[in-house]
Design a protein around this motif. Sequence first.
Motif, mmCIF file in Angstrom:
data_model
loop_
_atom_site.group_PDB
_atom_site.id
_atom_site.type_symbol
_atom_site.label_atom_id
_atom_site.label_comp_id
_atom_site.label_asym_id
_atom_site.label_seq_id
_atom_site.Cartn_x
_atom_site.Cartn_y
_atom_site.Cartn_z
ATOM 1 N N ALA A 115 0.835 -1.193 0.000
ATOM 2 C CA ALA A 115 0.000 0.000 0.000
ATOM 3 C C ALA A 115 0.875 1.249 0.000
ATOM 4 C CB ALA A 115 -0.908 -0.005 1.223
ATOM 5 N N GLY A 116 0.420 2.256 -0.734
ATOM 6 C CA GLY A 116 1.113 3.526 -0.718
ATOM 7 C C GLY A 116 2.301 3.619 -1.638
ATOM 8 N N THR A 117 2.529 2.648 -2.498
ATOM 9 C CA THR A 117 3.635 2.725 -3.441
ATOM 10 C C THR A 117 3.091 2.837 -4.857
ATOM 11 O OG1 THR A 117 3.796 0.326 -3.627
ATOM 12 C CG2 THR A 117 5.151 1.375 -1.950
ATOM 13 N N VAL A 118 3.762 3.644 -5.669
ATOM 14 C CA VAL A 118 3.318 3.867 -7.039
ATOM 15 C C VAL A 118 4.515 3.876 -7.964
ATOM 16 C CG1 VAL A 118 1.244 5.187 -6.461
ATOM 17 C CG2 VAL A 118 3.427 6.378 -6.736
ATOM 18 N N GLU A 119 4.237 3.661 -9.235
ATOM 19 C CA GLU A 119 5.239 3.828 -10.271
ATOM 20 C C GLU A 119 4.680 4.764 -11.325
ATOM 21 O OE1 GLU A 119 6.033 0.069 -12.036
ATOM 22 O OE2 GLU A 119 3.973 -0.263 -12.688
ATOM 23 N N VAL A 120 5.582 5.410 -12.038
ATOM 24 C CA VAL A 120 5.202 6.316 -13.113
ATOM 25 C C VAL A 120 5.032 5.526 -14.404
ATOM 26 C CG1 VAL A 120 6.014 8.217 -14.561
ATOM 27 C CG2 VAL A 120 6.281 8.340 -12.085
ATOM 28 N N VAL A 121 3.927 5.777 -15.088
ATOM 29 C CA VAL A 121 3.634 5.141 -16.372
ATOM 30 C C VAL A 121 3.407 6.250 -17.393
ATOM 31 C CG1 VAL A 121 2.089 3.563 -17.590
ATOM 32 C CG2 VAL A 121 2.569 3.203 -15.168
ATOM 33 N N GLU A 122 3.848 6.016 -18.608
ATOM 34 C CA GLU A 122 3.701 7.025 -19.650
ATOM 35 C C GLU A 122 2.242 7.414 -19.874
ATOM 36 O OE1 GLU A 122 5.535 5.451 -23.088
ATOM 37 O OE2 GLU A 122 7.579 5.568 -22.289
ATOM 38 N N ARG A 123 2.060 8.668 -20.264
ATOM 39 C CA ARG A 123 0.733 9.189 -20.597
ATOM 40 C C ARG A 123 0.824 9.849 -21.977
ATOM 41 N NH1 ARG A 123 -2.211 13.929 -17.040
ATOM 42 N NH2 ARG A 123 -4.006 14.284 -18.414
ATOM 43 N N PRO A 124 0.842 9.039 -23.031
ATOM 44 C CA PRO A 124 1.128 9.570 -24.368
ATOM 45 C C PRO A 124 0.055 10.486 -24.928
ATOM 46 C CG PRO A 124 0.564 7.239 -24.475
ATOM 47 C CD PRO A 124 0.704 7.574 -23.026
ATOM 48 N N ASP A 125 -1.133 10.500 -24.324
ATOM 49 C CA ASP A 125 -2.200 11.329 -24.866
ATOM 50 C C ASP A 125 -2.116 12.783 -24.410
ATOM 51 O OD1 ASP A 125 -2.781 10.517 -22.244
ATOM 52 O OD2 ASP A 125 -4.936 10.787 -22.524
ATOM 53 N N PHE A 126 -1.232 13.099 -23.451
ATOM 54 C CA PHE A 126 -1.160 14.490 -22.998
ATOM 55 C C PHE A 126 -0.321 15.293 -23.982
ATOM 56 C CE2 PHE A 126 0.491 18.007 -20.363
ATOM 57 C CZ PHE A 126 -0.729 18.596 -20.087
ATOM 58 N N PRO A 127 -0.841 16.407 -24.505
ATOM 59 C CA PRO A 127 -0.206 17.045 -25.660
ATOM 60 C C PRO A 127 1.143 17.696 -25.396
ATOM 61 C CG PRO A 127 -2.090 18.336 -24.892
ATOM 62 C CD PRO A 127 -2.140 17.040 -24.166
ATOM 63 N N VAL A 128 1.444 18.095 -24.181
ATOM 64 C CA VAL A 128 2.688 18.822 -23.933
ATOM 65 C C VAL A 128 3.904 17.931 -24.131
ATOM 66 C CG1 VAL A 128 4.069 19.992 -22.175
ATOM 67 C CG2 VAL A 128 1.640 20.546 -22.434
ATOM 68 N N ASN A 129 3.915 16.756 -23.500
ATOM 69 C CA ASN A 129 5.096 15.878 -23.578
ATOM 70 C C ASN A 129 4.857 14.591 -24.351
ATOM 71 O OD1 ASN A 129 3.402 15.293 -21.218
ATOM 72 N ND2 ASN A 129 4.898 13.702 -20.738
ATOM 73 N N ARG A 130 3.600 14.284 -24.654
ATOM 74 C CA ARG A 130 3.256 13.113 -25.468
ATOM 75 C C ARG A 130 3.952 11.843 -24.955
ATOM 76 N NH1 ARG A 130 4.718 15.524 -31.198
ATOM 77 N NH2 ARG A 130 5.588 17.241 -30.001
ATOM 78 N N GLY A 131 3.956 11.690 -23.656
ATOM 79 C CA GLY A 131 4.499 10.492 -23.029
ATOM 80 C C GLY A 131 5.940 10.603 -22.596
ATOM 81 N N ALA A 132 6.697 11.496 -23.188
ATOM 82 C CA ALA A 132 8.122 11.615 -22.851
ATOM 83 C C ALA A 132 8.294 12.188 -21.453
ATOM 84 C CB ALA A 132 8.820 12.503 -23.871
ATOM 85 N N LEU A 133 9.281 11.670 -20.731
ATOM 86 C CA LEU A 133 9.600 12.156 -19.387
ATOM 87 C C LEU A 133 11.109 12.180 -19.220
ATOM 88 C CD1 LEU A 133 7.020 10.090 -17.323
ATOM 89 C CD2 LEU A 133 6.954 12.571 -17.628
ATOM 90 N N CYS A 134 11.598 13.121 -18.450
ATOM 91 C CA CYS A 134 13.019 13.114 -18.108
ATOM 92 C C CYS A 134 13.221 12.251 -16.866
ATOM 93 C CB CYS A 134 13.523 14.534 -17.870
ATOM 94 S SG CYS A 134 12.935 15.302 -16.341
ATOM 95 N N GLY A 135 14.476 12.091 -16.474
ATOM 96 C CA GLY A 135 14.782 11.257 -15.320
ATOM 97 C C GLY A 135 14.157 11.762 -14.045
ATOM 98 N N LYS A 136 14.022 13.069 -13.894
ATOM 99 C CA LYS A 136 13.408 13.613 -12.680
ATOM 100 C C LYS A 136 11.947 13.203 -12.593
ATOM 101 C CE LYS A 136 14.640 17.846 -13.709
ATOM 102 N NZ LYS A 136 15.550 17.622 -14.856
ATOM 103 N N GLY A 137 11.231 13.306 -13.711
ATOM 104 C CA GLY A 137 9.829 12.909 -13.701
ATOM 105 C C GLY A 137 9.649 11.429 -13.443
ATOM 106 N N ARG A 138 10.495 10.596 -14.069
ATOM 107 C CA ARG A 138 10.372 9.150 -13.885
ATOM 108 C C ARG A 138 10.631 8.730 -12.446
ATOM 109 N NH1 ARG A 138 13.975 6.444 -15.583
ATOM 110 N NH2 ARG A 138 15.481 7.920 -16.460
ATOM 111 N N THR A 139 11.521 9.446 -11.766
ATOM 112 C CA THR A 139 11.891 9.058 -10.398
ATOM 113 C C THR A 139 11.149 9.858 -9.332
ATOM 114 O OG1 THR A 139 13.754 10.618 -10.386
ATOM 115 C CG2 THR A 139 14.200 8.375 -11.147
ATOM 116 N N ALA A 140 10.197 10.688 -9.728
ATOM 117 C CA ALA A 140 9.516 11.550 -8.763
ATOM 118 C C ALA A 140 8.910 10.799 -7.574
ATOM 119 C CB ALA A 140 8.442 12.376 -9.473
ATOM 120 N N PRO A 141 8.359 9.589 -7.752
ATOM 121 C CA PRO A 141 7.794 8.897 -6.584
ATOM 122 C C PRO A 141 8.804 8.568 -5.495
ATOM 123 C CG PRO A 141 6.895 7.971 -8.603
ATOM 124 C CD PRO A 141 8.013 8.876 -9.009
#
Length: 705
Positions: A38-64
Amino acid sequence: MSTATAPAAAATPTDSATHCPYCALQCGMNLRRTPEGAGTVEVVERPDFPVNRGALCGKGRTAPAVLSSAVRLTEPLVRNAATGKLEPAGWDEALRLVADGLRRTRAVHGPDAVGVFGGGGLTNEKAYALGKFARVVLGTSQIDYNGRFCMASAAAAHQRAFGLDRGLPFPLEDIPRTGCVILVGSNLAETMPPALRYLTELRENGGRLIVVDPRRTRTAEQADLHLAPRPGTDLALALGMLHVLIAEGRTDDAFIAARTSGWQDARAAAMAHWPEMVERITGVPLPQLREAARMFSDAPSGMVLTARGPEQQSKGTDTVGAWINLCLAAGKAGRPLSGYGCLTGQGNGQGGREHGQKADQLPGYRKLTDPAARRHVAGVWGVDPDTLPGPGRSAYELLDALGGEVKSLLLMGSNPVISAPRAAHIEGRLRSLDFLAVADVVLSETAALADVVLPVTQWAEETGTTTNLEGRVLLRRAALRAPAEVRSDLEVLHGLAGLLGHKEGFPAAPDEVFDELRRASAGGPADYAGISYDRIAAEDGVFWPCPDEQHPGTPRLFLDRFATDDGLARFVAVSHRPAAEEPDADFPVFLTTGRVVSQYQSGAQTRRVPELNTAAPGPFVELHPRLADRIGAVDGEPLAVTSRRGRAVAPARITESIRPDTVFMPFHWPGEGRANTLTNPALDPTSRMPEFKVCAVRVERAQAA
């Protein structure tokens, strides 16, 4: 413990759509609960969002990773008077101590002896509530925020030229379709990696890219033309390019006549900066100067995008104004696929300045000195407009006054011990306070100095809105439950307001705060009245201004008219002047500062992520081989960099990608490698922006210092 991965898997119905907690792109991402517990999450791509279209930098991927109880604050801390140490305490005690400290200062020294300092990462709801709390509960004028250090010069220039400030007056999707982009003082490859694709697509579409930077960064390597001026000379460079346009008959005279004012004075100022003189000032070869001017003017459409390089100067407002003049003279503003834009840095740097954190502003981007604005906002707040204080000190001036006229400080979401210029001095001012309370996610270097530390929720644990660099208002919804002894900033302000005699008016529920913000902003320049949580979620964000729920929002500003009284854009006559501090015999080298891809701002959060620390473990001094030879520097060995304000030590990184007269240091770290120990707090007279980007230093091997 929270995890942080970014698989290419498609979103599942149980994923929570949200946004990255870091930069002003506010990239879309999905959070998925993990099987670890409980209380743990992982980041998954969100390709439908127009700003980054799924792309993330290392900071975003490791934010959790920062959600982990192993690295964050999980209970209030109170300083023990006997031992001097911060010790765990209950919320009732902690809030009572904060309320008593603020009340005591007001009673003895008056309301302006209490300061409030906010952050560009706070949601719109928190920024709004903090500004209201300062002015209604504390009655103080002394409130500002660290966004003043981000894009204040661009905001001032935007207001002066166009009558309205929004980071980008067009959506990011327009950038690849324009004819030419001049990128000034921005290294998108490291500061906003997912945005680099817009420049790649620009060139794939046949557009041209000009990058202005004293370093040959990863971004500059993508350019058709790289101009490397001396630090602090961007203003002269823009004036020289405008001179070329005028002298060669390349100005758009029809556009100037129809949609601008003030041209003759601006023209005369530019003509005083002939190209040969500009070459001497900037170090940019005359053929490159002419090529850049022609490349921009010949393109069918064009944009100038600035970032901290030209803005964090003691003449930053005029520097940005010169680049705006270039756009106007070339007819590349107020038209499709053309214009000037500021690449706002912090996650909610745009929204944070719109709704009351700045010393001179009320919600909706209203001016605190405007009687009509005061009446409107006071009516929403249910107070007499005459009780609202006037404008207070700007960010650095407020921090500099600590321990003097300002005796106590409530600080939320900022770490000025690392991020402020002349940082050792500011650390001393913080230590001299009668009382300091800090609300933060982690025990930052600033929080470690506090009398009371309040642990607050993070992006994945709270609902609220942010406004990205495009002016797109976005919604983060809570995906996790925070630890039991952690509260939201809104709950903190609700509790303090109640203890200070305001039982009503400070709800802890973000949707209630946002509804009030909508009313307070209605009719203002940044009008959110027609924006709702449901609408944001359904439309991938809504661009302000949006005055009612039938309004479509405004992704593109100024196509019909500018936001000035007469609808015309204003040229402003500006002239080059030196930086506040130029190299001399004692301090012969320029210092400029900036970011690296794997750390963020003061590093308070990213320095707690092992993967990011492996990629960027500490500070360094970047210098050219010619300078290295002159001082006997060896790659990887410590160098001492000394300015008139202090000394920093970090390993040498020798590279031909920087000018021989300049060294570069990233500013993310504390200790002896703290770059902002060196930087100059000289302020722009209009924006009150400190001159982070240029000062004079001496560089030598550390053992010789």
